[in-house]
Design an enzyme around this catalytic site. Sequence first.
Site, PDB file in Angstrom:
ATOM      1  CE  LYS A  33     -13.114  83.378  -5.276  1.00  0.00           C
ATOM      2  NZ  LYS A  33     -11.852  84.181  -5.110  1.00  0.00           N
TER       3      LYS A  33
HETATM    4  O1  LIG Z   1     -11.501  83.257  -8.199  1.00  0.00           O
HETATM    5  C1  LIG Z   1     -10.478  82.895  -7.786  1.00  0.00           C
HETATM    6  O2  LIG Z   1      -9.584  83.616  -8.282  1.00  0.00           O
HETATM    7  C2  LIG Z   1     -10.304  81.695  -7.267  1.00  0.00           C
HETATM    8  C3  LIG Z   1     -11.297  80.652  -7.542  1.00  0.00           C
HETATM    9  C4  LIG Z   1     -10.960  79.416  -6.907  1.00  0.00           C
HETATM   10  O3  LIG Z   1     -11.880  78.399  -7.230  1.00  0.00           O
HETATM   11  N1  LIG Z   1      -9.978  79.280  -6.208  1.00  0.00           N
HETATM   12  C5  LIG Z   1      -9.232  80.089  -5.896  1.00  0.00           C
HETATM   13  O4  LIG Z   1      -8.004  79.722  -5.337  1.00  0.00           O
HETATM   14  N2  LIG Z   1      -9.450  81.337  -6.265  1.00  0.00           N
HETATM   15  C6  LIG Z   1      -8.239  82.468  -6.101  1.00  0.00           C
HETATM   16  O5  LIG Z   1      -7.004  82.170  -6.651  1.00  0.00           O
HETATM   17  C7  LIG Z   1      -6.024  82.584  -5.811  1.00  0.00           C
HETATM   18  C8  LIG Z   1      -5.383  81.347  -5.562  1.00  0.00           C
HETATM   19  O6  LIG Z   1      -3.980  81.615  -4.909  1.00  0.00           O
HETATM   20  P1  LIG Z   1      -2.690  80.640  -4.678  1.00  0.00           P
HETATM   21  O7  LIG Z   1      -3.381  79.393  -4.242  1.00  0.00           O
HETATM   22  O8  LIG Z   1      -1.714  81.259  -4.021  1.00  0.00           O
HETATM   23  O9  LIG Z   1      -2.186  80.442  -6.141  1.00  0.00           O
HETATM   24  C9  LIG Z   1      -6.435  83.039  -4.621  1.00  0.00           C
HETATM   25  O10 LIG Z   1      -6.819  84.821  -4.618  1.00  0.00           O
HETATM   26  C10 LIG Z   1      -7.972  82.671  -4.611  1.00  0.00           C
HETATM   27  O11 LIG Z   1      -9.107  83.351  -3.762  1.00  0.00           O
END
Ligand SMILES: O=C(O)c1cc(=O)[nH]c(=O)n1[C@@H]1O[C@H](COP(=O)(O)O)[C@@H](O)[C@H]1O
Length: 284
Positions: A101
């Site tokens: 990011k």
């Molecule tokens: O860019 C990302 O991957 C991201 C964007 C977003 O809007 N929301 C989001 O949760 N993420 C990332 O996606 C992952 C979600 O993890 P879980 O919620 O455990 O599946 C994390 O690494 C967050 O940083």
Amino acid sequence: MRHDPRPGFGDRLSAVFTAWGQLCVGIDPHAALLEAWGLPDSAAGAREFGLRVVEASVDRAGIVKPQIAFYERHGAAGYAALEEVLAAARAAGLLVIADVKRGDLGTSVDAYADAWLMPGSPLEADAMTVVAYQGLGSLDGVIDRAERFGKGLFVLAATSNPEAKLTQTARRADGLSVAAGVVADVAARNAGLSTAALGSVGVVVGATIALSEFGIGTEALSGMPVLAPGFGHQGARIAQLPELFGSEAQNVLVSASRSILSAGPAGLAGAIDAHVAEVAACRA
Ligand SMILES: O=C(O)c1cc(=O)[nH]c(=O)n1[C@@H]1O[C@H](COP(=O)(O)O)[C@@H](O)[C@H]1O
């Protein structure tokens, strides 16, 4: 006529979708997960965790997404561990999205692209997540590098966290919401750059949000890869994929971290298989 021997990221992603499906396995070594896995909360623990996720993903899924913060919290040793995880994943043929990011301006943000996308860089990945708060034009140098290196970008548009709505639904001077504006700007850049069916610049759209509330019609996502986190732990269900993204569901990377990783090292392979099967079932 442009001659480019390096296949574009969009082409490589399309091939991975065909071979392995649309699941993107997150590599997020949270302190709590390290403890649950019986690993130390250290760079060594994060390294072991990442390598085990890579090993379990090979021949099961095609895409992994290490969340860099969980390595950065261990400092220089964390970065050394991350280098090994990135190299192992890429050597195994997985498509690697560095979830960093990053956003900045001019030569500073260009340097981030050199760090994460330049062939031969110690932190080389296949794609990275970027932020366009300073306008998509602030990422011109990054987009140019991605094209040149055959790499991909995912620009945050409508993120999965509830706090994002106030800012990302705000109207820009041209009347589009901030989120829809990012999508429109990305579509314009892809049109100018790529001849592939799937562009190399994509967007991040959380699976937890209603696109319409962010002023985005699913047709606006046509031709661009869409990284969609929010499945599993954050509440979105994989079965909702068609209803969330309509005809553009085919271009969505279904990203899940904790819903897979919480299965622990022994259950990891089974959890990946189950997620892959669930994505395939709703795409059939
Ligand atoms: O860019 C990302 O991957 C991201 C964007 C977003 O809007 N929301 C989001 O949760 N993420 C990332 O996606 C992952 C979600 O993890 P879980 O919620 O455990 O599946 C994390 O690494 C967050 O940083």
